[in-house]
Design an enzyme around this catalytic site. Structure first.
Site, PDB file in Angstrom:
ATOM      1  N   THR A 192      -5.751  17.760  10.979  1.00  0.00           N
ATOM      2  CA  THR A 192      -6.723  18.222  10.164  1.00  0.00           C
ATOM      3  C   THR A 192      -5.950  18.413   8.671  1.00  0.00           C
ATOM      4  OG1 THR A 192      -7.155  19.666  11.823  1.00  0.00           O
ATOM      5  CG2 THR A 192      -8.173  20.268   9.721  1.00  0.00           C
ATOM      6  N   THR A 193      -6.297  17.837   7.687  1.00  0.00           N
ATOM      7  CA  THR A 193      -5.523  17.942   6.523  1.00  0.00           C
ATOM      8  C   THR A 193      -6.609  18.387   5.118  1.00  0.00           C
ATOM      9  OG1 THR A 193      -6.167  15.473   6.201  1.00  0.00           O
ATOM     10  CG2 THR A 193      -4.003  16.183   6.881  1.00  0.00           C
TER      11      THR A 193
END
Lengths: 250, 251
Positions: free
Chosen positions: B34-35
């Site tokens: 998750t960025t």
């Protein structure tokens, strides 16, 4: 000491409900040379007798700094004691890294005791054969704790362990009510005086050590030259004892 | 491929083929985590004042440009002497809340008279966030840590694990819009009323200028008496400026 059929394993109860191996481990602590600890509201003091294996050897180191606010005195299997000391030091450092604050002494003692308890319930390991007197100063004041191989721990105003510790305990029981507001110097004096009875040989600067910790006072060990000034407290007593003996003889 | 396929069918790949191909590609591609934040909170502002520390944040969790959850609390009490507020990914804030709650519960069980102060919580949180960032799975937040113990304590941690302590802290757009205002109006001996007015003034500016803000706020303070978080409330706003009503006014 092979007393009965139920003492081979630490995982065996006796019909009387005892685990003999744990009790034998506690006996190992009683064989070690004496250690005493006592505290006031703001300070805690440790003192120990350091045995020498032979005339050619050095005295056995028994007081260890664990962190700036905490230290231990050990009695029993000294090698086991050093292993536990390393564990305590690592935990202190780890806690400091995560929380940027010194660990609460009681919490670490509890952790250590839980670790000790594990080895009273395993087939493949034996209990630690060492008792610790832990002194420290944290957010809730000065503390003295005793840990034993069974995994129990208690907090004390004053405690002694090892060979002939009963005489030290008797001395401490006489004076402990005064400790609460006592100054550090007087606490050290009481520590050494209580140790006198627990030692087989006269106390000198070479064979005993004192450590203290407290409010704004990092853990410090006094030995050899540093403890020399305090030895007069113990010697004066001896002179008085000698005078008394001479009087009695007359 | 599909079990029953005629030669003609190979010209038209079935859905299963595509799924299988995508799955194989994903296995060979580097693992990504998750960025990007999905549900986000906007600014949090905090200042130290005479009696302790005061913190303010609006109650919006946005879903991109949509004002999705309008009654969300972004400031929370940790223990008797500390509180945190966060902007950024709201689910990560909830996760951090749980982590700190576990710590507090553990301490409650120990029951030895000592409790973590804000400095320790700040340090613990920063190690937690740094560890997550090291695994390229950050807590996508800017967290404000405030507490009181022999004086106010105020600090911040970001998603990288960087920390600092300051008398004036702002996150998100507040860093650009509110910080200058707060710095101009701050004094060490601000009364509670003055501190609140300073924060409210800045939050109003943020409501005017930040598209991801709403006019509904929690204000919280931590003092010798403990942590107190207000119920949501709104501030008055002014929309009848002539040039706002008609930007093409010639004067």
């Amino acid at each position: 000491m092979f007393r009965n059929d139920y003492d081979t394993d630490v995982t065996t109860f006796s019909p009387a409900g005892r685990i003999h191996q744990v009790e034998y481990a506690i006996a190992a602590v009683k064989q070690g040379s004496a250690c005493v600890a006592l505290k006031s509201e703001d300070y805690a003091v440790l003192a120990c007798v350091m045995r020498k294996e032979s005339e050619l050897g050095s005295h056995q180191e028994k007081l260890f700094k664990v962190d700036d606010h905490m230290g231990i005195g050990i009695s029993g299997l000294i090698a086991d004691g050093r292993v536990l000391c390393k564990y305590l030091r690592t935990e202190c450092l780890s806690h400091k890294f995560v929380f940027e604050a010194p660990i609460q002494v009681g919490r670490l003692v509890k952790q250590l005791s839980d670790k000790s308890q594990k080895f009273t319930q395993k087939m493949e390991k034996r209990p630690y054969g060492v008792g610790l007197l832990v002194i420290g100063y944290d957010a809730t004041g000065a503390h003295v704790y005793e840990t034993v191989p069974s995994g129990n721990y208690f907090e004390y105003i004053a405690q002694a362990m090892g060979k002939r510790s009963q005489s030290a305990r008797t001395y401490l029981e006489k004076y402990f009510k005064e400790f609460k507001s006592m100054e550090l110097g007087n606490l050290i004096e009481h520590a050494l005086k209580s140790l006198k009875g627990a030692s087989e040989v006269p106390l000198t600067k070479a064979n005993c050590a004192v450590a203290y910790v407290g409010k704004n006072t990092p853990f410090t060990i006094l030995a050899d030259e540093k403890i020399a000034p305090y030895m007069s407290m113990v010697e004066d007593d001896k002179k008085e004892d000698a005078k008394q003996e001479a009087k009695d003889e007359e | 491929g599909c079990l029953f396929r005629s030669q003609a069918a190979t010209a038209f790949p079935c859905a299963m083929d595509e799924l299988r191909a995508a799955s194989m590609e994903a296995k060979q591609a580097p693992r990504s985590r998750t960025t990007q934040p999905i549900v986000t909170g906007a600014s949090v502002l905090a200042i130290t004042y005479k009696d302790g520390v005061m913190m303010m944040a609006d109650t919006l969790a946005s879903y991109g440009s949509m004002a999705r959850f309008k009654s969300v609390q972004r400031i929370t009490k940790i223990n008797g002497g500390s509180m945190i507020g966060a902007s950024g990914e709201y689910s990560d804030f909830q996760c951090i809340k749980e982590i700190l709650e576990d710590l507090t519960d553990e301490e409650f069980d120990i029951d030895d008279g000592a409790t973590m102060d804000a400095k320790q919580i700040h340090s613990y949180l920063s190690r937690t966030m740094y560890n997550a960032r090291t695994k390229v799975q950050p807590f996508y937040n800017q967290v404000v840590v405030a507490g009181y113990k022999d004086g106010g304590y105020l600090g911040a941690v970001d998603m990288y694990g960087s920390t600092y302590k300051e008398n004036i802290v702002a996150t998100g757009y507040g860093m650009y819009l509110a910080l200058p205002l707060l710095r101009k109006g701050w004094r060490a001996d601000l009364t509670e009323k003055e501190a609140r007015e300073l924060l409210e003034k800045s939050m109003t500016v943020l409501f005017y200028r930040d598209c991801r803000a709403i006019n509904k706020y929690n204000v919280a303070k931590v003092t010798k008496a403990g942590v107190e978080i207000s119920k949501p409330y709104s501030l008055p706003t002014q929309w009848s400026y002539k040039r706002f009503v008609n930007p093409h006014l010639s004067e």
